[in-house]
Write a protein that holds these residues in place. Structure first.
Motif, short mmCIF file in Angstrom:
data_model
loop_
_atom_site.label_atom_id
_atom_site.label_comp_id
_atom_site.label_asym_id
_atom_site.label_seq_id
_atom_site.Cartn_x
_atom_site.Cartn_y
_atom_site.Cartn_z
N THR A 42 94.89 -56.15 42.07
CA THR A 42 94.79 -56.12 43.36
C THR A 42 95.55 -57.91 43.93
O THR A 42 95.71 -58.61 42.72
N ARG A 74 87.92 -42.03 40.06
CA ARG A 74 87.89 -43.39 39.26
C ARG A 74 87.56 -44.32 40.23
O ARG A 74 87.02 -45.38 39.74
N LEU A 75 87.50 -44.08 41.53
CA LEU A 75 87.28 -45.19 42.44
C LEU A 75 85.93 -45.20 43.09
O LEU A 75 85.19 -46.18 42.97
N VAL A 76 85.39 -44.15 43.26
CA VAL A 76 83.92 -44.18 43.67
C VAL A 76 83.41 -42.76 43.20
O VAL A 76 84.13 -41.77 42.68
N HIS A 123 97.04 -53.10 46.19
CA HIS A 123 97.25 -53.55 45.00
C HIS A 123 98.73 -54.30 45.05
O HIS A 123 99.43 -54.14 46.05
N ALA A 153 89.81 -40.50 48.27
CA ALA A 153 89.55 -40.99 46.93
C ALA A 153 89.56 -40.01 45.90
O ALA A 153 89.14 -39.01 46.10
N PHE A 169 88.37 -52.56 52.19
CA PHE A 169 89.65 -52.77 51.47
C PHE A 169 90.65 -53.48 52.11
O PHE A 169 91.63 -53.91 51.83
N GLY A 193 92.35 -45.77 42.02
CA GLY A 193 91.46 -47.14 41.40
C GLY A 193 92.23 -47.60 40.27
O GLY A 193 91.71 -48.46 39.52
N GLY A 201 92.34 -47.22 49.14
CA GLY A 201 91.61 -47.99 47.83
C GLY A 201 92.02 -49.41 48.06
O GLY A 201 92.54 -49.96 49.14
N PRO A 202 91.91 -50.10 47.16
CA PRO A 202 92.15 -51.55 47.08
C PRO A 202 93.61 -51.71 47.15
O PRO A 202 94.55 -50.85 46.87
N SER A 222 95.99 -46.58 44.52
CA SER A 222 94.84 -47.15 45.13
C SER A 222 93.62 -45.87 45.15
O SER A 222 92.77 -46.36 44.91
N SER A 223 94.01 -44.70 45.56
CA SER A 223 93.18 -43.82 45.44
C SER A 223 92.46 -43.41 44.19
O SER A 223 91.43 -43.07 44.03
#
Length: 543
Positions: A294, A80-82, A38, A77, A112, A290, A35-36, A287-288
């Motif tokens: 970042t 919350r993320l996708v 951070h 993921a 990402f 969300g 994920g992003p 990350s996963s």
RNA sequence: GGGCCCGUAGCUCAGUCAGGUAGAGCAUCCGGCUCUUAACCGGAUGGUCGUGGGUUCAAAUCCCACCGGGCCCGCCA
């Protein structure tokens, strides 16, 4: 008690590395792209290793500093993320083959990882990124995979001592990558031809049956970690607290490396994660999942050296909690204090701390400290100033304000102006996005009866006079307006202090604020007049 | 079951590794500008340092036990 030999924790670790007598070191960190990316991720995987790398180089060692980017991982993921539908569609597929859910990049990895590539230099990071999907193509990695498969029974035996016998007979330490759909998590091995180095597999995701070469696989993650040590010849690697538990993954990997490869595992130490405070609750950054703050988000409100200082001044196993609301100004003040201490302008409360603070300041600046103490202004002051100047791009206006407040007395050098300009924009973004109400210059739109009560009859008279004054006010001369305000206050026999207090109450809802005349001009005299008019009306006729 | 972190002022947290008798910022309150505000300066209020033992001349700090909160050890660093 002797204070000799007291060193920053990072230097004590570096001493241990130097004691090995090695001439060159490979320092590695890991970067999952679940994920992003951070700011918590940077701490132990990138920033600490950067400091270690520089310290070793300073001691005359040859250092290779790398960041391993896990591009050969399956998608994992969370919702919350996708969206759920996206997870259902792509779960288990190698992230390199997963499309960008937002459609702006080539694929998941690009989406990402691009922000990291865009900003890592600004953070002063010099580590070389290495993608795992490329390492798997490397001949040495292929040989290591082959070696692992050959010794899979031995590996299983070692790992099972840590995993409670979970790995069954016939276990393979690899997952083939499905040629057809990119699945790299649930492919089933049907047959292995050690001679040709081919794995026949079946993919439950798409039904494909095919053959994979040893470069088109992913090792089970403990095996993968060990294989990367072997191929990249890693000497130093830190590990997150999830791997740190006694009998946990780092322990088992160390044993695997010693017994299977006959090599000493990398030296390192565990580090804690950073949690994020959201709406008064503290959540582990993930990350996963969300839950992230970042690298970009930090740069929008804070200087990179401030974040690095925080990480270096705290010991690695301290659990850090990042609060965007209070933390951003707080960390900037801490950094400014460290800067003053570094340049001998201030003494810390605890003299022993000087060593840690000075060293953390050096590390935060990548060992390139400014030639002299830079001009400092409190972060929250800049946040307020940024709201009352015509534009945050107008550094001159901010400098003028800082002269008025007496913060700035000397001439600024060019680099100090640039630094101030950067910080001004960041403080503005912070105040708009995260700051508590009292930092915001917010004009009251409604007449508040409670305030009317407090300002009294004289107050209403003043509001009326000022309303009349502002209704037809032309021009941008703040000094002139100030004089007029002053004379209105005096004219009613009020003290300036009291008079301004009344005006602030009516306009901002509190007894003080930014210098009033420029504020009125910035907001617009007619708008202020109409607000004051409302008070006068309510006072005359009631609600 | 094993391991880790946290618990200190109303709030956010330093200080624990290297023991010396409690700090910062914010908030609140008071005072200071004979052209004003405070964003500046000065001051005040505010803490059983989670609890109980132990070691020590001396413990927020080291040791032991316990309480409360969070986390890791099943592919999130």
């Amino acid at each position: 008690m002797s204070r000799q030999g007291i060193k920053h924790w990072l230097d004590r670790f570096v001493d241990r590395l130097l004691a090995t007598g090695k001439k060159r070191f490979v320092i590695s960190g890991g970067m999952a792209i679940s994920g992003p990316i951070h700011i918590g991720k940077l701490r132990g995987e990138v920033i600490y290793p950067s400091g270690i790398a520089r310290a070793l180089r300073r001691a005359g060692k040859e250092v290779r500093h790398i960041v391993v980017v896990y591009t050969q991982d399956p998608l994992k993921a969370k919702e919350r993320l996708v969206p759920r539908s996206f997870i259902n569609e792509w779960s288990g597929v190698r992230i390199l083959d997963v499309p960008d859910p937002w459609g702006c990049h080539e694929n998941w990895v690009e989406h990402f990882f691009e922000p990291y590539m865009k900003h890592y230099e600004e953070y002063g990071i010099t580590a070389t990124p290495i993608m795992t999907h490329e390492i798997y193509k490397d001949r040495r990695m292929v040989e290591t995979v082959r070696f692992f498969i050959k010794n899979r029974e031995r590996a299983r035996e070692i790992l099972n001592r840590y995993k409670g016998g979970k790995l069954g007979p016939g276990w393979f330490p690899v997952r083939p990558l499905c040629k057809k759909c990119g699945n790299i998590r649930t492919t089933k091995i049907l047959d292995y031809d050690g001679e040709k180095g081919l794995i026949r597999y079946m993919c439950p995701r798409c039904g494909h049956v095919g053959e994979a070469r040893l470069s088109d696989v992913k090792l089970e993650w403990r095996a993968e970690w060990v294989a990367l040590w072997n191929v990249l010849e890693v000497d130093v690697e830190l590990y997150g607290k999830d791997h740190a538990a006694a009998g946990g993954s780092r322990d088992s990997c160390n044993e695997l490396y010693r017994k299977l490869f006959g090599k000493e595992p990398p030296m390192g130490f565990p580090f804690e994660w950073v949690s994020l405070k959201v709406d008064g609750r503290s959540l582990e950054m993930s990350s996963s999942g969300g839950i992230v703050f970042t690298m970009d988000e930090w740069l929008e409100v804070g200087l990179p050296e401030v974040l690095k200082y925080w990480y270096y001044v705290m010991r690695p196993m301290s659990h850090l909690e990042f609060d965007p609301v209070h933390g951003v100004p707080h960390l900037h003040e801490e950094y400014s204090r460290a800067e003053r201490i570094y340049f001998g302008l201030e003494e810390p409360a605890d003299p022993d701390k000087i060593i840690d603070i000075r060293r953390a300041y050096e590390l935060a600046n990548d060992d390139k400290v400014p030639p002299k103490p830079p001009f400092q202004a409190p972060y929250t002051l800049l946040a307020v100033i940024s709201q009352i100047i015509p534009s945050t791009e107008n550094v001159d206006a901010a400098i003028e304000k800082l002269r008025q407040t007496g913060h700035l007395k000397d001439e600024l050098e060019e680099w100090e102006v640039a630094r101030l300009a950067r910080l001004l924009r960041k403080a503005y973004t912070w105040v708009k996005r995260y700051a508590p109400k009292h930092y915001r210059v917010e004009i009251r739109e409604e007449a508040d009866p409670a305030i009317l009560e407090r300002i009294g009859e004289d107050g209403v008279k003043l509001l009326k006079e000022v309303e009349t004054l502002l209704k037809d006010w032309e021009g941008r001369d703040a000094v002139k307006l100030e004089e007029e305000l002053y004379s209105k206050i005096r004219g009613l026999g009020l003290s300036p202090k009291k008079g301004f207090r009344i005006l602030y109450m009516a306009i901002l809802g509190r007894g003080s604020g930014p210098k009033l005349a420029p504020l009125i001009l910035a907001v617009g005299p007619r708008k202020i007049a109409s607000i004051l008019g409302r008070y006068v009306e309510v006072a005359a006729h009631g609600l």
